[in-house]
Motif scaffolding. Structure first.
Motif, PDB file in Angstrom:
ATOM      1  N   ARG A 122       3.480  -5.256   3.175  1.00  0.00           N
ATOM      2  CA  ARG A 122       2.597  -4.802   2.101  1.00  0.00           C
ATOM      3  C   ARG A 122       3.433  -4.208   0.982  1.00  0.00           C
ATOM      4  O   ARG A 122       4.310  -3.357   1.231  1.00  0.00           O
ATOM      5  CB  ARG A 122       1.621  -3.745   2.644  1.00  0.00           C
ATOM      6  CG  ARG A 122       0.676  -3.162   1.598  1.00  0.00           C
ATOM      7  CD  ARG A 122      -0.262  -2.113   2.237  1.00  0.00           C
ATOM      8  NE  ARG A 122       0.485  -1.034   2.869  1.00  0.00           N
ATOM      9  CZ  ARG A 122       1.034  -0.005   2.223  1.00  0.00           C
ATOM     10  NH1 ARG A 122       0.932   0.096   0.893  1.00  0.00           N
ATOM     11  NH2 ARG A 122       1.702   0.933   2.892  1.00  0.00           N
ATOM     12  N   VAL A 123       3.176  -4.688  -0.228  1.00  0.00           N
ATOM     13  CA  VAL A 123       3.799  -4.118  -1.416  1.00  0.00           C
ATOM     14  C   VAL A 123       2.874  -3.039  -1.951  1.00  0.00           C
ATOM     15  O   VAL A 123       1.714  -3.312  -2.273  1.00  0.00           O
ATOM     16  CB  VAL A 123       4.048  -5.208  -2.485  1.00  0.00           C
ATOM     17  CG1 VAL A 123       4.681  -4.591  -3.729  1.00  0.00           C
ATOM     18  CG2 VAL A 123       4.958  -6.305  -1.921  1.00  0.00           C
ATOM     19  N   SER A 126       5.365   1.055  -0.200  1.00  0.00           N
ATOM     20  CA  SER A 126       5.463  -0.280   0.393  1.00  0.00           C
ATOM     21  C   SER A 126       5.875  -0.192   1.851  1.00  0.00           C
ATOM     22  O   SER A 126       6.612   0.719   2.265  1.00  0.00           O
ATOM     23  CB  SER A 126       6.498  -1.124  -0.373  1.00  0.00           C
ATOM     24  OG  SER A 126       6.136  -1.248  -1.732  1.00  0.00           O
ATOM     25  N   ASP A 127       5.406  -1.140   2.616  1.00  0.00           N
ATOM     26  CA  ASP A 127       5.745  -1.234   4.035  1.00  0.00           C
ATOM     27  C   ASP A 127       6.166  -2.676   4.298  1.00  0.00           C
ATOM     28  O   ASP A 127       5.334  -3.550   4.491  1.00  0.00           O
ATOM     29  CB  ASP A 127       4.547  -0.833   4.898  1.00  0.00           C
ATOM     30  CG  ASP A 127       4.897  -0.801   6.378  1.00  0.00           C
ATOM     31  OD1 ASP A 127       3.990  -0.546   7.198  1.00  0.00           O
ATOM     32  OD2 ASP A 127       6.079  -1.037   6.723  1.00  0.00           O
ATOM     33  N   GLN A 172       6.457 -11.788   0.983  1.00  0.00           N
ATOM     34  CA  GLN A 172       5.093 -12.228   1.244  1.00  0.00           C
ATOM     35  C   GLN A 172       4.296 -11.082   1.845  1.00  0.00           C
ATOM     36  O   GLN A 172       4.840 -10.243   2.589  1.00  0.00           O
ATOM     37  CB  GLN A 172       5.078 -13.437   2.190  1.00  0.00           C
ATOM     38  CG  GLN A 172       5.630 -13.183   3.572  1.00  0.00           C
ATOM     39  CD  GLN A 172       5.701 -14.426   4.434  1.00  0.00           C
ATOM     40  OE1 GLN A 172       5.830 -15.550   3.937  1.00  0.00           O
ATOM     41  NE2 GLN A 172       5.619 -14.241   5.739  1.00  0.00           N
ATOM     42  N   GLY A 173       3.015 -11.050   1.495  1.00  0.00           N
ATOM     43  CA  GLY A 173       2.158 -10.009   2.042  1.00  0.00           C
ATOM     44  C   GLY A 173       1.107  -9.591   1.055  1.00  0.00           C
ATOM     45  O   GLY A 173       0.923 -10.198  -0.007  1.00  0.00           O
ATOM     46  N   ASP A 174       0.393  -8.546   1.409  1.00  0.00           N
ATOM     47  CA  ASP A 174      -0.659  -8.008   0.558  1.00  0.00           C
ATOM     48  C   ASP A 174      -0.060  -7.059  -0.467  1.00  0.00           C
ATOM     49  O   ASP A 174       1.013  -6.496  -0.283  1.00  0.00           O
ATOM     50  CB  ASP A 174      -1.699  -7.253   1.396  1.00  0.00           C
ATOM     51  CG  ASP A 174      -2.384  -8.156   2.406  1.00  0.00           C
ATOM     52  OD1 ASP A 174      -2.898  -7.631   3.416  1.00  0.00           O
ATOM     53  OD2 ASP A 174      -2.401  -9.386   2.178  1.00  0.00           O
ATOM     54  N   VAL A 175      -0.813  -6.878  -1.569  1.00  0.00           N
ATOM     55  CA  VAL A 175      -0.437  -5.906  -2.594  1.00  0.00           C
ATOM     56  C   VAL A 175      -1.554  -4.900  -2.674  1.00  0.00           C
ATOM     57  O   VAL A 175      -2.716  -5.258  -2.897  1.00  0.00           O
ATOM     58  CB  VAL A 175      -0.224  -6.575  -3.968  1.00  0.00           C
ATOM     59  CG1 VAL A 175       0.135  -5.515  -5.025  1.00  0.00           C
ATOM     60  CG2 VAL A 175       0.856  -7.635  -3.899  1.00  0.00           C
ATOM     61  N   GLY A 176      -1.215  -3.656  -2.451  1.00  0.00           N
ATOM     62  CA  GLY A 176      -2.241  -2.621  -2.521  1.00  0.00           C
ATOM     63  C   GLY A 176      -1.805  -1.387  -1.774  1.00  0.00           C
ATOM     64  O   GLY A 176      -0.665  -1.290  -1.300  1.00  0.00           O
ATOM     65  N   GLY A 177      -2.724  -0.425  -1.681  1.00  0.00           N
ATOM     66  CA  GLY A 177      -2.404   0.804  -0.997  1.00  0.00           C
ATOM     67  C   GLY A 177      -2.692   0.727   0.489  1.00  0.00           C
ATOM     68  O   GLY A 177      -3.402  -0.163   0.964  1.00  0.00           O
TER      69      GLY A 177
END
Lengths: 450, 457
Positions: free
Chosen positions: A185-186, A194-195, A243-248
């Motif tokens: 996750r960004v 980010s994780d 690659q991954g989701d963007v958000g909190g």
């Protein structure tokens, strides 16, 4: 500021940073090419294709090693300090310094002289260094990073006739190929949130390039040698994926399953193929003359800027991303060159337990780089190298070391003739510039026989 | 009768011979040399086939041993090696090296690793072995006391490999992704008297460090500065050896330091004027190669004039094994450690020697059991490994003192990975986390072989 477009900017930022990674690598030859291998060779301006008589033969002409009649271990240290300027300002090219070492083991197999061994130049700061700079910045394309790498070679040589020796071997380098994946996750709006987890698959691949030589003893006072050193191009081939989701964390993502991939291929290191011929004439028991002529194939040099492919998917924000097109790469148009080298060695003092030797040499190296009148800014100049050196041979030092020990030192100056590059376009962002400078070199060697 | 040391004595060569006249071998001499020539031809053919194998992806030194003799003895040689292989096994052995010898060889093999019955995509093994040993011709008090050795293992393709999947994805971490790395070694051995030898050496590896900084130029375009350095990391190897009167008993002790190769690239940025938010610093870092601190003690007993028995016990400090990769973003939750444990590895071997005319023959067998240092993978990590039974065999042929003094050694090993299973404990995962598997079973085998050809100079 919380802007949905900023999330795409995060991925675009990663795209940008990696798009420029290695975009403008510099040419990097061999430090031994630049400054010689061993104090005797450096004092003789590298005129060693026929004249080498120590571990430097592992670089200059492997065939010579088979003519040794003793085990040889050479250890030394060399230092080169460039003072290169553009428009009168020192550009800060780093010094080169490191250890030289070689081992030569002669023997006989089935009645024939054979020898094995190897040579090493080990920079004392790092084995090698890659460096990329902004493409528009003028830089000394050959010296900027040329001495910043390891040289290592292994050779086998043998006597095939009474006066004829041949040898060859391999020298080693490495190049990088692989991929890096960041998955997770960004963080948005806080990127530090980010994780991401890492998946890496990168190889440091072996590059082997050949070297070979011939030594012919035409007369008791005359040796003739030829040698070949293979050229190579090291290519950096790297893939970077996020690659991954963007958000909190803990909230619905702004972008689901975002994807970014960057693939960059660039020429990182280049060494031209080299062919040299030389002779050494023992004019008298105390006076030796050496001459070499070397051809270097710089015409194979490619523009080292990276070829970049980008794939990006940030869903609904794709239209907000604007990654500039990479400009087409202009040709480097380097040319092949001939380098003449001449040297003398004089032994004014020859005593039962000590010999004194004095050496001098000169080499002229034309620049393979054309005038930089267009987009490229590869800076290089014609070079005049002047060398001086001295050595002592010590005999019967102790009961343990029965064979002679040689100690050598040298000092050399390479003067870069002033050169002006006048741009064709008055709107060129860099403009005209002038380059010159000098490189001071010094070093010591010890040559041990057993 | 073979020399009690592991190598037949080699007559000293006359290095001072000054004649340049080369002797042309006659047809009769070729006929005499046919055993050596035939053996070299076979070795070269095998070597060429091995070179054509796919990329090597493992480090044989700790897995299989080093050289042409030791792997056939399941990795023993701490008490007996006197050739170039002593640079790794026990540098003290170089004090007894004979003359000058150069050796080249190859290693090739295949790993068949299974997870839940499916074979993994693990590349075969292939690499080049080069070594040299040299008795230093010193005089006076150091006459016949000092030996030098160098040894290289060069994989045919990658000389270093950083390969590790996302944390938690199952991987045979000590086999398929442990390392593919070049080994560069040098050592010296010294005789301290009739009984004692000591030695020291180094193993050199490389690691990668660097920084990439992203910023913008005056026109607002992205631009970067990057600098990456390959630096040397040295691992010490020290050893000692004791020879009893008559040399029927030989004892050896070797300590090898931790051998590791790291990579660490930091990506920073200064894009505050170009982007309305801060991009975090990303760090690409981990360990591409790791061999633990190892202390090996060995005894070799000459049961008969032609038969040696060897027993070795090695301690390996796997408890210091690091997490293979580092979290790329500093704020991410820390990974669980590997939680490996230290192990002791027993090895048993035997070497029988004979001679036929000018040909010296050695036959070798060995067995070892390697406990896995990896515990039950019931947490976040899935670093798999199995206990291994290792069977080894080898054959040596040599023609010392002849016109073509060759030494050819061939060996093979078969590793049997004992079946093992791991079950994830749901208590080790958060409510939104899904374990990569419930239960995974692993097994497999490794088959590897090598051949070396040495010549006395």
């Amino acid at each position: 500021m919380n802007n949905p477009g900023n999330s795409t900017a995060v991925l675009a930022g990663f795209a940008g940073l990696c798009a420029m990674v290695m975009q403008n690598s510099v040419a990097r030859g061999n430090p031994v090419d630049s400054f010689g291998f061993g104090a005797r060779a450096a004092a003789m301006a590298g005129a060693q294709t026929a004249a080498s008589n120590d571990g430097g033969a592992h670089y200059y002409n492997p065939a010579i090693v088979a003519a040794f009649d003793r085990i040889r271990i050479d250890l030394g240290y060399q230092f080169a300090r460039p003072a290169l300027t553009i428009n009168g300002l020192d550009v800060g090219v780093d010094a080169s310094r490191g250890l030289t070492a070689s081992l030569s083991v002669p023997g006989r197999v089935a009645g024939r002289r054979v020898a094995i061994g190897g040579g090493l130049f080990l920079p004392d700061q790092h084995l090698s260094r890659t460096r990329t700079l902004s493409g528009s910045k003028p830089r000394f394309v050959i010296y900027d990073n040329r001495p910043q790498r390891l040289f290592i070679a292994a050779n086998l040589s043998l006597q095939i006739a009474r006066d004829l020796f041949v040898g060859g071997g391999l020298a080693y380098m490495s190049s990088t190929r692989g991929s890096v994946l960041l998955d997770g996750r960004v963080g948005f709006p806080n990127a530090a949130d980010s994780d991401l987890a890492l998946d890496i698959d990168v190889d440091l691949e072996t590059i082997r390039y050949p070297q070979a030589g011939i030594l012919y003893r035409a007369a008791p006072w005359l040796d003739i040698g030829f040698s070949y050193r293979g050229g190579f191009k090291l290519v950096l081939d790297q893939i970077f994926i996020v690659q991954g989701d963007v958000g909190g964390e803990g909230i619905a993502p702004l972008v689901e399953d975002g994807f970014f991939k960057l693939h960059t291929v660039s020429q990182d290191l280049f060494q031209p193929a080299q062919v040299s011929g030389g002779l050494v004439a023992r004019i008298s028991p105390s006076f030796t003359l050496a001459f070499d002529l070397e051809w270097q194939r710089w015409s194979e040099f490619d523009n080292p800027a990276a070829q970049v492919d980008i794939e990006l998917d940030v869903g609904q924000f794709n239209d907000l991303v604007d990654i500039p097109e990479a400009p087409s790469l202009p040709e480097a148009n380097f040319r092949d060159i001939l380098i003449p080298r001449v040297a003398i060695e004089w032994a004014p003092l020859q005593l039962p337990r000590l010999d004194l030797q004095v050496r001098a040499g000169y080499a002229y190296e034309a620049s393979p780089v054309p005038d930089q009148i267009g987009e490229t800014n590869f800076v290089d100049n014609d070079k005049h190298t002047m060398c001086l050196g001295a050595g002592v041979v010590l005999r019967r030092l102790s009961t343990i070391l029965a064979e002679p020990l040689s100690l050598d030192l040298f000092v050399a100056v390479t003067a870069l003739a002033e050169r002006t590059h006048a741009k064709l376009s008055p709107a060129d962002p860099v403009g005209d510039y002038r380059s010159d400078g000098y490189i001071v070199q010094t070093g010591v060697s010890s040559r041990w026989r057993f | 009768m073979a020399n009690v040391l592991n190598r037949p004595a080699v007559p000293a060569r006359n290095a001072e011979q000054s004649s340049y006249r080369a002797e042309q071998p006659s047809g009769w001499v070729f006929a005499r040399l046919w055993p050596q020539l035939a053996a070299v031809g076979i070795a070269a053919t095998v070597g060429a086939l091995c070179a054509g194998a796919k990329n090597a992806h493992s480090s044989p030194l700790d897995l299989f041993g080093f050289g042409g003799r030791s792997p056939g003895l399941v990795g023993t040689g701490v008490a007996t090696a006197t050739d170039y292989d002593a640079v790794y096994l026990n540098p003290a052995g170089l004090a007894d090296t004979a003359g000058k010898r150069f050796t080249v060889g190859t290693v090739a093999g295949d790993m068949a690793l299974y997870r839940n019955g499916e074979e993994t995509d693990t590349d075969p093994i292939a690499g080049l072995v080069i070594g040299g040993a040299l008795k230093m011709p010193l005089r006076g008090a150091l006459r016949d006391r000092v030996g030098l050795g160098v040894g290289f293992h060069v994989p045919f393709a990658a000389i270093n490999r950083a390969r590790h999947p996302l944390p938690g994805v199952p991987v045979h971490v000590l086999l398929e992704s442990r390392t593919h790395v070049v080994a560069v070694q040098g050592a010296v051995g010294v005789k301290l008297g009739q009984r004692w030898r000591i030695g020291a050496g180094i193993l050199a590896l490389a690691e990668l460090r660097g920084v990439i900084d992203v910023t913008t130029d005056g026109a607002g375009r992205f631009t970067t500065f990057s600098e990456q350095q390959l630096v040397t990391r040295f691992t010490p190897i020290v050893g000692a050896r004791y020879l009893s009167a008559g040399r029927r008993l030989r004892l050896g002790l070797t300590v090898r330091g931790v051998s590791r190769s790291d990579y660490d690239i930091e990506i920073t940025n200064d894009l505050g004027d170009a982007l309305p938010l801060t991009i975090p610093t990303v760090r690409i870092a981990g360990v591409s190669q790791y061999d633990p601190l190892t202390v090996a003690a060995e005894a070799a007993w000459q049961w008969r004039h032609d038969l040696d028995l060897l027993v070795q016990l090695a301690y390996q400090r796997w408890s210091a094994f690091p997490t293979p990769t580092v979290n790329p973003v500093a704020g991410a939750p820390a990974q669980d450690g590997p939680a490996f444990h230290d192990i002791a590895v027993p090895r048993l071997a035997a070497e029988w020697r004979s001679s036929r005319a000018s040909t010296q023959i050695a036959a070798r067998v060995g067995y070892s059991f390697v406990w896995s240092p990896a515990g039950e993978m019931d947490g976040q990590q899935s670093l798999l490994d199995n206990h291994r039974n290792i069977l080894a065999a080898g054959l040596g042929l040599s023609w010392p003192g002849t016109r073509l003094p060759l030494h050819i050694d061939a060996w093979t090993q078969f590793h049997i990975l004992l079946p093992r299973s791991h079950t994830k404990d749901p208590a080790n995962y958060g409510p939104d986390e899904e374990p990569p598997f419930d239960t995974i079973s692993t097994r497999g085998h490794i088959a590897v072989a090598g051949i070396t050809v040495g010549v006395d100079l």
